[in-house]
Each structure stands twice: as C-alpha cells, then as structure tokens.
Scaffold this motif. Structure first.
Motif, PDB file in Angstrom:
ATOM      1  N   ASP A 250       0.881  -1.107   0.026  1.00 24.47           N
ATOM      2  CA  ASP A 250      -0.047  -0.164  -0.049  1.00 24.47           C
ATOM      3  C   ASP A 250       0.871   1.169   0.069  1.00 24.47           C
ATOM      4  O   ASP A 250       0.492   2.377  -0.704  1.00 24.47           O
ATOM      5  CB  ASP A 250      -1.098   0.053   1.271  1.00 24.47           C
ATOM      6  N   ALA A 251       1.943   1.230   0.745  1.00 20.80           N
ATOM      7  CA  ALA A 251       2.676   2.478   1.139  1.00 20.80           C
ATOM      8  C   ALA A 251       3.519   2.863  -0.161  1.00 20.80           C
ATOM      9  O   ALA A 251       4.093   3.766  -0.542  1.00 20.80           O
ATOM     10  CB  ALA A 251       3.669   2.225   2.155  1.00 20.80           C
ATOM     11  N   THR A 252       3.940   1.693  -1.093  1.00 22.73           N
ATOM     12  CA  THR A 252       4.704   1.868  -2.232  1.00 22.73           C
ATOM     13  C   THR A 252       4.409   1.895  -3.606  1.00 22.73           C
ATOM     14  O   THR A 252       4.521   2.588  -4.463  1.00 22.73           O
ATOM     15  CB  THR A 252       6.097   0.729  -2.028  1.00 22.73           C
ATOM     16  N   ILE A 253       3.654   0.845  -3.928  1.00 26.55           N
ATOM     17  CA  ILE A 253       3.233   0.413  -5.219  1.00 26.55           C
ATOM     18  C   ILE A 253       2.179   1.240  -5.722  1.00 26.55           C
ATOM     19  O   ILE A 253       2.430   1.959  -6.873  1.00 26.55           O
ATOM     20  CB  ILE A 253       2.332  -0.844  -5.339  1.00 26.55           C
ATOM     21  N   PRO A 254       1.128   2.061  -5.220  1.00 24.07           N
ATOM     22  CA  PRO A 254       0.184   3.033  -5.433  1.00 24.07           C
ATOM     23  C   PRO A 254       1.009   4.368  -5.954  1.00 24.07           C
ATOM     24  O   PRO A 254       0.587   5.010  -6.965  1.00 24.07           O
ATOM     25  CB  PRO A 254      -0.606   3.198  -4.487  1.00 24.07           C
ATOM     26  N   LEU A 255       2.268   4.813  -5.240  1.00 21.86           N
ATOM     27  CA  LEU A 255       2.975   5.711  -5.496  1.00 21.86           C
ATOM     28  C   LEU A 255       3.521   5.857  -6.774  1.00 21.86           C
ATOM     29  O   LEU A 255       3.952   6.800  -7.410  1.00 21.86           O
ATOM     30  CB  LEU A 255       3.879   6.084  -4.549  1.00 21.86           C
ATOM     31  N   GLY A 256       3.805   4.609  -7.311  1.00 17.72           N
ATOM     32  CA  GLY A 256       4.556   4.290  -8.439  1.00 17.72           C
ATOM     33  C   GLY A 256       3.531   4.130  -9.662  1.00 17.72           C
ATOM     34  O   GLY A 256       3.576   4.801 -10.799  1.00 17.72           O
ATOM     35  N   ILE A 257       2.332   3.221  -9.626  1.00 15.44           N
ATOM     36  CA  ILE A 257       1.850   2.708 -10.667  1.00 15.44           C
ATOM     37  C   ILE A 257       0.350   3.181 -10.621  1.00 15.44           C
ATOM     38  O   ILE A 257      -0.483   2.848 -11.536  1.00 15.44           O
ATOM     39  CB  ILE A 257       2.198   1.329 -11.257  1.00 15.44           C
ATOM     40  N   PHE A 258      -0.257   3.638  -9.449  1.00 13.06           N
ATOM     41  CA  PHE A 258      -1.738   3.906  -9.271  1.00 13.06           C
ATOM     42  C   PHE A 258      -1.895   5.316  -8.746  1.00 13.06           C
ATOM     43  O   PHE A 258      -2.519   5.520  -7.675  1.00 13.06           O
ATOM     44  CB  PHE A 258      -2.009   3.052  -8.337  1.00 13.06           C
ATOM     45  N   GLN A 259      -0.981   6.328  -9.326  1.00 10.22           N
ATOM     46  CA  GLN A 259      -1.146   7.509  -8.771  1.00 10.22           C
ATOM     47  C   GLN A 259      -2.577   8.240  -8.980  1.00 10.22           C
ATOM     48  O   GLN A 259      -3.096   7.997  -9.906  1.00 10.22           O
ATOM     49  CB  GLN A 259      -0.060   8.580  -9.328  1.00 10.22           C
ATOM     50  N   THR A 260      -3.063   9.102  -8.083  1.00 10.27           N
ATOM     51  CA  THR A 260      -4.204   9.657  -8.130  1.00 10.27           C
ATOM     52  C   THR A 260      -4.509  10.529  -9.265  1.00 10.27           C
ATOM     53  O   THR A 260      -5.653  10.284 -10.019  1.00 10.27           O
ATOM     54  CB  THR A 260      -4.571  10.577  -6.972  1.00 10.27           C
ATOM     55  N   VAL A 261      -3.258  11.083  -9.740  1.00  6.83           N
ATOM     56  CA  VAL A 261      -3.531  12.041 -10.924  1.00  6.83           C
ATOM     57  C   VAL A 261      -3.466  11.359 -12.219  1.00  6.83           C
ATOM     58  O   VAL A 261      -3.839  11.668 -13.137  1.00  6.83           O
ATOM     59  CB  VAL A 261      -2.071  13.054 -10.993  1.00  6.83           C
ATOM     60  N   ASP A 262      -3.177  10.038 -12.039  1.00  8.98           N
ATOM     61  CA  ASP A 262      -3.323   9.214 -13.479  1.00  8.98           C
ATOM     62  C   ASP A 262      -4.761   8.421 -13.437  1.00  8.98           C
ATOM     63  O   ASP A 262      -4.830   7.699 -14.568  1.00  8.98           O
ATOM     64  CB  ASP A 262      -2.455   8.086 -13.482  1.00  8.98           C
ATOM     65  N   GLN A 263      -5.510   8.357 -12.299  1.00 13.86           N
ATOM     66  CA  GLN A 263      -6.595   7.761 -12.354  1.00 13.86           C
ATOM     67  C   GLN A 263      -7.680   8.344 -13.175  1.00 13.86           C
ATOM     68  O   GLN A 263      -7.716   9.817 -13.344  1.00 13.86           O
ATOM     69  CB  GLN A 263      -7.469   7.769 -10.738  1.00 13.86           C
ATOM     70  N   PRO A 264      -8.477   7.515 -13.961  1.00 12.03           N
ATOM     71  CA  PRO A 264      -8.656   6.225 -13.725  1.00 12.03           C
ATOM     72  C   PRO A 264      -7.861   5.447 -14.866  1.00 12.03           C
ATOM     73  O   PRO A 264      -7.675   4.131 -15.032  1.00 12.03           O
ATOM     74  CB  PRO A 264     -10.184   6.014 -14.181  1.00 12.03           C
ATOM     75  N   GLY A 265      -6.957   6.113 -15.711  1.00 12.11           N
ATOM     76  CA  GLY A 265      -6.271   5.422 -16.808  1.00 12.11           C
ATOM     77  C   GLY A 265      -4.927   5.125 -16.230  1.00 12.11           C
ATOM     78  O   GLY A 265      -3.708   5.534 -16.828  1.00 12.11           O
TER      79      GLY A 265
END
Length: 506
Positions: free
Chosen positions: A429-444
């Motif tokens: 949770d602490a690492t992976i979203p910062l790299g490949i599930f960033q809020t600014v990239d959602q939902p794409g």
C-alpha cells in the motif's frame, strides 16, 4: 456368529445413508453433524468470536474506507486535494500500520483480548470523529497515521483468536465470514455517504462528507460495549465465566490439541529464529503482498465515474458515484463464500486451489482493463470488468487460514506471521500506488493494471510453490514414520525370535 449377507448389506446401506446425511450437513455448516455438547460449544464460539469479529471488522473497514467515499463526495474540492494527497494519506496510514503491527499482535499473546481489542476500537473511533473537522491535507495525513496506530493488527488479532479455537476444516469459512465484512464495510460507507450528502449536506454548517465521519463514529461506539463483557481469551488461558463452563473449556482445548493447552510465556530465541527463517512464512507473506496489489484496480471505478463528468458534464451524480461502485463488494462477498466453503469441504482443508483460481482469474481481468480503452463508446464491458476485479480480495481469507494451519502449536510464531501478512500488505500500500496507481493518473492507470496482472501471476506461482513445499515435507515425514515403524517391527520380530530360541535352549 457370522452376520448374514442381507444384514451386512442393510447395515452397510444404513451407514452410507448416515454418512451422506452427515456430509450434506457438514457441507452446509460444519457443526451440524457434531455431538450435542460439541455443537453447543461451537455455537457459543460463533456467537462471540464470529459476532464480535464481524462487527468490529465491519466498523474498522467502514472507518477505513470513508476517506475514499468522502474524497469523491466533496472533500476533494473543499480541501483542495488536486494532486497526490490521497496517495500520501494512504502511505501515512500504511507506514504507521507497519510500525505498530508486530508489537500489537505479539502483545495479544500475553494479554486478554477482552480489554485489548476494545481499547484499540475506542482509539480509532475517537479519531474517526476528529476526521470530520479536517480542513487541510496535513490534518488528513496526521489523523490517518493515528487511526492506523489503533487499527493496526486488529484483523490479524481476530484471526489469531479464531486459529486458537477452531479446527482446520472449520477455519476458512469463519475467516471468510469475517472477511466478508471487509467488503460490506466499504459498501455500507458508500451508501452512508450518498445518504449523508443528500440528507445532511449543509446541515448545521457541515458538508455531507463531514457527516459521514460523525455517523461512522456513532455506529462504532454501539458495537464496542458488548465486547468488554463477552470477548473470550484463547482456550489455553480461558477461565470459566458467564458464558463458558470448565467442561466446555476443556472440550475446546481437546478439539484443538496443538493450541488448546499451549500458553505463550517469554519469547525464546528458538521462536525468534523460526519467525525469520521459516520458508512457509515468507511464501505466505509474498502471497499477501501480491494479493494487496491485486486489490488496487478495483479502486479505479469511482475515479472512472467522476472522470466521465469531465468528458460529459452531468454524467453521474455524487450519489450515483458512491452507489454504482458497491456491486464490486457484493461480487466479492459471493466469491468469498464460494471459495471458503470449497476449501473447508470437498477440498479437504486445502487452500491453494482457490487461491490459484482467484489470482489467475484476476490476471485475465487486469490484462483486459489494461489493453482496452479507458473511455469506450460502450461502457458496459469496462463496467463489468471493474465489478469482477475483486477476485483476489475474495480469496484473502484462504491465506489467512493457511497461516493458522501451518503454524498451529506455536502461538507467538503464529501471531508474528499473521501480523506479517498485514505488514507486507501495507508495504504494498505504501509503495506500489505511488508508482503505478497515482491519483493524478486515475482512472487511466494502464501501467498499474499491467503491473497488477504480473503480481497476480506471481500470486499463483507462490501458492503453488508453498503447496509443493508442504506436500514434499509431509511426504518425507510420512516416509520417515513408515521407515521407523518397519524398524520397530523388525526389532520386535528379532526379540521374539531371540526369546523363542532361549526358551528352546533351556
């Protein structure tokens, strides 16, 4: 007197009928074919461990998921959260959880959960109320970290208790039922946020998203009080009380002999070495790490609905954004029940087949999300893919049960390994979203969906590896016992032959 063939056949048929009836009862619920005394004990266990486990896990995930619901319901605009602030809040929560998890779960091996678990719940309930007053991102980071300190280890503590009371073929179903509330909590949070936004938005000068935190806190308080009166300890430390008699406690200890009479004293160096040098534990932790990453794609659906409003203003209301995502959790509930019941019944307590099925299915779904347009002309296909993106979350109860099965008989190691399941989930949770599930990239989050597919495949391979390791070890132990029995038989035969010869010589 020899029994007639007719009587023997009738007896055999009667036995088959009884076994079939017993099997059907066990398939529906495992205690239905037990003796009355044992059935009564299991009922009491279910009424305490299961009821409190479900309710307390429900309020934890209700409080845990309300931030996401609030974000898409006005909090983003009110607090100017236009960057990756939600990612940072998630990271703050995860880091605080990692710090507190092992001390929390190891403490449970030495103290009574009747006081310890409600203490944790009171702490995070107070902080839930405090979140209704947030005005800037810094408040959110601090409060989420503090909430994590109290929420950390709660789920693993509840499962640790279940592992001490229930037998192997009873455990996955119970863990699954508790785990279902991790899906129902977010679902209920979405409905509550929709109701709060529609009915309370602006009431007493408070936005609807702020009322959600207040309502969640009130619900939590009502659930905590009964636990102080009735929460049981582990069987080895349990004393007769208003619910469990001495005879029932002894029966509980006999039902689970590896755990029933083992009291954890001071931690030994032998245990500590086992914590860090047992291959099974690391494989279970890797499954948990992968499983958490595989839960990330489902979070994109609420962002997807909100993004449609940018493409075509007015596509979805706040209530619709909250409500339309809830079938994901409903699908998770159904899949969880199917996989757990399968594991405890016709799979004979094996956990790996359902885990492999779930992660393989998830990999296919994530690859489909990654390789198709984010905003297609026809939305139904992607809508369905999001609804089916919870396969891995639905299977998580199985690796929790697998951990209890594997480490039964060593309370501290079992508690340490159980906490580690959450530690590695929070590391993800602490690492992976910062790299490949960033809020600014959602939902794409195309890279995120491809990454999740890769971790789903690793999830399957790890489960298969652990199953192979344990099968090989079990086969080796069986061969050793068989070889030992053969030697004993040979020694016995030699002794008998020697005795005969001696007698004849005399």
């Amino acid at each position: 007197m020899a029994q007639s063939p007719l009587l023997e056949t009738n007896s055999h048929n009667a036995g088959d009928t009884k076994n079939r009836k017993s099997n059907w009862r066990r398939l529906v619920w495992d205690s239905w074919d037990k003796p009355p005394e044992e059935r009564k004990l299991i009922l009491k266990m279910d009424l305490t461990l299961m009821t409190f486990g479900c309710l307390s896990t429900f309020i934890k995930y209700l409080d845990k998921s309300n931030l996401q619901s609030a974000f898409v319901s006005g909090m983003k605009e009110d607090m100017s959260l236009y960057g990756n602030e939600m990612n940072y809040a998630t990271t703050a929560y995860a880091v605080a959880s990692i710090i507190g998890l092992w001390p929390c779960n190891l403490t449970l091996t030495r103290v009574n959960p009747r006081w310890f678990i409600p203490f944790l719940e009171i702490g995070w309930t107070i902080l839930t109320f405090c979140q209704s007053a947030m005005t800037k991102a810094t408040h959110m980071y601090v409060l989420r970290a503090l909430v994590a300190i109290f929420e950390t280890g709660h789920f693993s503590a509840v499962i640790y208790l279940c592992g001490a009371w229930y037998q192997k073929k009873e455990l996955a179903r119970r863990v699954a039922i508790i785990n279902i509330t991790t899906a129902i909590g977010p679902m209920f949070s979405s409905y509550l946020q929709a109701a709060a936004y529609n009915g309370l938005n602006g009431a007493h000068g408070r936005a609807g998203w702020r009322w959600l935190f207040i309502i969640d806190g009130i619900i939590s308080l009502g659930i905590i009080i009964p636990q102080v009166l009735f929460y049981p300890d582990v069987p080895a430390r349990q004393k007769p009380d208003r619910l469990f008699s001495e005879r029932e406690i002894e029966l509980a200890r006999d039902r689970n002999p590896k755990e029933g009479r083992v009291k954890q004293g001071e931690f030994t160096m032998k245990q500590v070495k086992r914590w860090f040098f047992t291959l099974d534990i690391w494989l279970l932790w890797l499954i948990s790490f992968c499983n958490d990453i595989c839960q990330q794609p489902m979070n994109s659906m609420s962002y997807w609905f909100k993004a449609w409003n940018t493409i075509k203003p007015g596509s979805y209301t706040v209530a619709q954004i909250n409500n339309y995502t809830t079938p994901i959790q409903a699908v998770i509930v159904i899949l969880t029940i199917i996989m757990a019941w399968s594991s405890d019944t016709f799979l004979q307590g094996r956990r790996w087949p359902a885990l492999v099925f779930a992660s393989t299915s998830a990999a296919i779904i994530f690859l489909s999300l990654a390789s198709t347009p984010v905003f297609p002309t026809h939305r139904a296909g992607r809508w369905i893919l999001y609804y089916l993106s919870g396969f891995c979350q639905a299977s998580s109860s199985l690796f929790w049960a697998w951990t209890q099965d594997t480490l039964s008989g060593d309370p501290a190691t079992r508690a340490f390994a159980s906490a580690g399941l959450n530690v590695w989930a929070y590391v993800a949770d602490a690492t992976i979203p910062l790299g490949i599930f960033q809020t600014v990239d959602q939902p794409g989050v195309v890279a995120g969906n491809y990454g999740a597919a890769g971790f789903a495949i690793l999830h399957s391979l790890t489960a298969l590896t652990l199953a192979y390791v344990q099968h090989t070890r079990k086969q080796g132990e069986a061969d050793t016992i068989e070889h030992s029995d053969d030697n004993d038989a040979s020694d016995s035969q030699i002794n008998k032959s020697g005795a005969t010869v001696g007698t004849l010589a005399v």
